[in-house]
Design a protein around this motif. Structure first.
Motif, PDB file in Angstrom:
ATOM      1  N   TRP A   1       0.990   3.075   3.403  1.00 36.49           N
ATOM      2  CA  TRP A   1       1.778   2.301   4.377  1.00 36.49           C
ATOM      3  C   TRP A   1       3.269   2.547   4.158  1.00 36.49           C
TER       4      TRP A   1
ATOM      5  N   VAL B   1       0.930  -2.457  14.968  1.00 36.63           N
ATOM      6  CA  VAL B   1       1.443  -2.873  13.669  1.00 36.63           C
ATOM      7  C   VAL B   1       1.984  -4.297  13.738  1.00 36.63           C
TER       8      VAL B   1
ATOM      9  N   SER C   1       0.861  -1.180   0.000  1.00 33.21           N
ATOM     10  CA  SER C   1       0.000   0.000   0.000  1.00 33.21           C
ATOM     11  C   SER C   1       0.896   1.228   0.000  1.00 33.21           C
TER      12      SER C   1
END
Lengths: 342, 438
Positions: free
Chosen positions: A111, B418, A108
């Motif tokens: 990201w 994350v 992405s």
């Protein structure tokens, strides 16, 4: 006495090796948003340091660890005095480290942008702040008789401190650009080569300014004036800088990188020798300064640690040199395509 | 809040966060090395796919463990400078040895492992993973020796107002540290085994990559069975040693107030620290505490009342963490023993696979509580009997620590989210499908 002095220089050497090795990672990370035009460029840049940065960073942990072991008082006072600066370095290093691992795990653009930014901040900030920290040590830090720091983060950002930061950033930028020239290919390698050519005069200028400023702002030259033979060390630094230019013109990029390594080590040693025997000079009163003699561990600990270091550091160097050999060739498309890579 | 409390919170948060990742890497590195070795020996591609799948999960955890580890070293200087001055002679040396002897090896070779697939022979590549795994565990040994010294200092003398090393051999053969090693490292292997079994169970429930995950599960099963039994045995030995060396911790672990022979273990209690008693007690087993601490039902066990108030650890967290840890520690061998009998028909034993999937967090909980017990139970001392935590913090402004603590919460919060997202994603996605002639 001898043991403490030996440790003083070992301490300097370990920090110098850290800056020499992780320095090019910091440089590449700082150049990353500017040179990484395509996705391939970016991956190539990450890949050029990917196999090595982690082992490089352990020099920091070791340098920190031996500072703790050999000079606990210095470790305690330095780390608590420079609290905010060190926390910033820490956060930066944390973000840099995970960015390499995380960036390519999700396809992405948003990201990737986040981790790209972290790579830049995580490389530039430590480069700058380590320079600021060391320059402040060279000129003296306001610590009182109890070893309490009478200042804050902005005390450190004085002109000479900032100059130290600029010096470190320039050293690492050229160091990184040269490493990229060794490992990258095609267009990216051409751009890093021409960038190295442009960075060289900048670095040379900064080094000259720093050497002059050190005379004005710090007592570093006292040791040199007392023992003129020591002027060899800054002379080596100058020779090494000239060497970078020479090898760049010969297009011998790996040798140019080695010359850049020598530049970094001799610049650090220029400061370390000037500092001796002070580790953390007090700018309030020289009586309060921490030295290799009043801040060290017991003789037994110093002895055990010197045995450990003399036994293991050569082994570490040997396998790290092997790792560098393994990963000093041009990064190929085949390497980049490998799924396990970052 | 004052500097001491803020620094304690920061250190506890940083350590517990670090400890979410490290135990897994200690065990999983060995499992990955084993899988790769099987690939080299048999040439079976399934083992290669296993190596890469588990290796990927290993690497994410490794990265998070490495970056959060630096924080701990830094904090001894930034936040605990008085401790660093007082103990640096010994504690600093152990940390420095860890970095030089083990961490270098691990960090250098992990880079070679990740990027060296097409640069090294298969055999050499597998050897590299063994070096990573070995170095990681040697690292843990040195760190635990350092912690063991904080729990039970040996081999030193107080000179020039600080602890100076007199006997290095005593420090590295400190029984407290060795028992911590014998308890903690198998715990890490148990955690890794449950991680592997749990994720394998998920894929087996979905009937995908059945061969690969059956093999993975079985490797996890053997490791989990053996290591969880070792954890229980060394845990018992450790408790006996704690009784001798840290009576206050033992008394707090059991919320045990009166010094007495035939001391009981109380299954459930609500400690009342102010009035030095338990408000509620359920399930009293007379003599059991004497047996736990001294392997003798009639032995006398010191109660908290005979320990000065200002040398008692907080009772409730110590008591609760010990109870829950032991309960979980008993569950793990049971689960693996059940697995042992079901190992030939795993795919059909769906209830068991579900149970193992939901067991993934349990060893994490157990291992974190183990740390809470070890560290909170040592309070008010930072080094048992020598230096109090309250006297160990740096002379810095609380606002600085407050700022960095907020920074840690933000950065670690982000990393945690994350990390969790990536780990679950990769775990769920599974390995690359088998190819015809890879």
């Amino acid at each position: 006495m001898v043991l403490q002095s030996a440790w003083f220089f070992l301490w300097g050497l370990l920090w110098a090796i850290f800056f020499m090795t992780d320095g090019f990672d910091f440089g590449i990370g700082t150049l990353y948003p500017f040179l990484g035009k395509s996705e391939r460029d970016k991956n190539m840049m990450i890949h050029s340091m990917g196999p090595l940065w982690d082992g490089n960073e352990v020099w920091l942990i070791t340098a920190g660890g031996v500072t703790f072991a050999a000079f606990p008082l210095f470790y305690a006072i330095m780390f608590s005095s420079l609290y905010s600066a060190l926390m910033l370095i820490l956060f930066a290093l944390i973000l840099r480290g995970v960015s390499f691992e995380f960036r390519n795990k999700v396809e992405s653009p948003a990201w990737k942008k986040v981790w790209d930014a972290c790579i830049f901040v995580g490389s530039f900030l430590p480069a700058l702040l380590f320079g600021v920290a060391f320059a402040n040590i060279f000129e003296g830090v306001p610590i009182d008789q109890d070893g309490i720091f009478q200042g804050n983060l902005f005390t450190l950002l004085n002109p000479y401190g900032l100059l130290g930061g600029v010096l470190f950033v320039c050293l690492f930028l050229l160091h990184g650009a040269l490493w990229l020239t060794v490992r990258a290919d095609g267009d990216l390698a051409q751009r890093t080569e021409s960038l190295s050519g442009k960075l060289w005069p900048v670095l040379t200028g900064v080094v000259v300014v720093f050497l002059v400023a050190s005379y004005i702002f710090t007592p570093l030259y006292n040791n040199y004036l007392a023992n003129p033979v020591l002027f060899l060390v800054p002379a080596i630094a100058v020779a090494a800088i000239v060497g970078i230019k020479y090898f760049l013109m010969q297009k011998a990029f790996f040798k140019a990188w080695l010359a850049s390594s020598a530049t970094i080590v001799s610049c650090i040693f220029f400061g370390v020798i000037g500092l001796y025997p002070n580790l953390f000079p007090s700018s309030i009163d020289a009586k309060y300064s921490l030295t290799a003699f009043n801040a060290s561990s017991s003789p037994l600990t110093l002895k055990i640690m010197i045995i450990v270091v003399l036994l293991f550091v050569p082994v570490v160097l040997a396998y790290q040199i092997w790792a560098y050999k393994l990963f000093s060739g041009k990064v190929t498309d085949d390497d980049l395509a490998h799924e396990e890579m970052y | 809040m004052d500097v001491v409390m803020l620094s304690r919170l920061q250190f506890a948060a940083a350590t517990m966060f670090h400890f979410l990742f490290v135990p897994l890497t200690l065990g999983l590195s060995v499992l990955v090395a084993y899988m790769e070795t099987r690939y080299v020996q048999t040439g079976d591609e399934t083992y290669l796919r296993m190596t890469k799948f588990w290796g990927k999960l290993f690497l994410i955890n490794f990265a998070l463990g490495v970056v959060t580890g630096i924080t701990l070293e830094f904090q001894f200087g930034t936040n605990w400078s008085r401790y660093a001055v007082y103990m640096g002679d010994i504690f600093g040396a152990l940390l420095a040895i860890e970095a030089t002897v083990a961490f270098f090896l691990e960090s250098t070779f992990i880079g070679i492992w990740i990027f060296g697939w097409n640069k090294l022979s298969k055999k050499a590549h597998a050897t590299v993973m063994w070096l990573v795994a070995g170095a990681g565990n040697v690292s843990a040994v040195w760190i635990l020796l350092a912690n063991g010294w904080m729990q039970h200092p040996v081999g030193f003398t107080i000179r020039n107002g600080r602890a100076e090393l007199t006997d290095f051999l005593a420090v590295v053969t400190n029984k407290f540290g060795l028992l911590e090693i014998a308890h903690m490292i198998p715990s890490a292997f148990t955690l890794a085994a449950f991680f592997v079994m749990g994720i394998s169970a998920w894929h087996l429930l979905k009937k995908q990559h059945v061969d690969l995950f059956t093999r993975s599960f079985n490797i996890g099963l053997v490791v989990g069975l053996v290591s969880s039994l070792i954890v229980a045995i060394t845990g018992d030995m450790h408790a006996v040693h704690v009784t001798q060396t840290q009576p206050a911790k033992l008394a707090a672990m059991e919320s045990h107030w009166e010094t007495q022979p035939r001391a009981p273990i109380v299954m459930f209690a609500v400690p009342d620290e102010k009035n030095e008693r338990n408000k509620i007690e359920i399930g009293r087993l007379p003599g059991a505490l004497s047996f736990l601490g001294h392997h003798d039902f009639n032995a006398v066990v010191t109660g908290l009342k005979d320990i000065p108030r200002d040398e008692r650890p907080p009772v409730l967290p110590t008591f609760v963490s010990f109870r829950v840890m032991v309960a979980l520690g008993t569950l793990f061998p049971l689960l693996t023993i059940i697995g042992w009998f079901l190992r030939k028909r795993l795919v059909e034993s769906r209830w068991y696979l579900w149970a193992m999937l939901f067991s993934i967090p349990l060893p994490y909980l157990a291992i974190e509580l183990g740390w809470v017990l070890a560290e909170v139970g040592r309070q008010p001392w930072i080094v048992y009997g020598l230096l109090k935590t309250a006297d160990a913090a740096s002379p810095i402004a609380a606002s600085q620590v407050m700022t960095s603590l907020v920074g840690f919460i933000l950065v670690y919060g982000l990393l945690g989210l994350v990390g969790f997202y990536l780990i679950t994603n990769i775990a769920k996605k599974g390995p690359k499908p088998a190819t015809e002639n890879a």
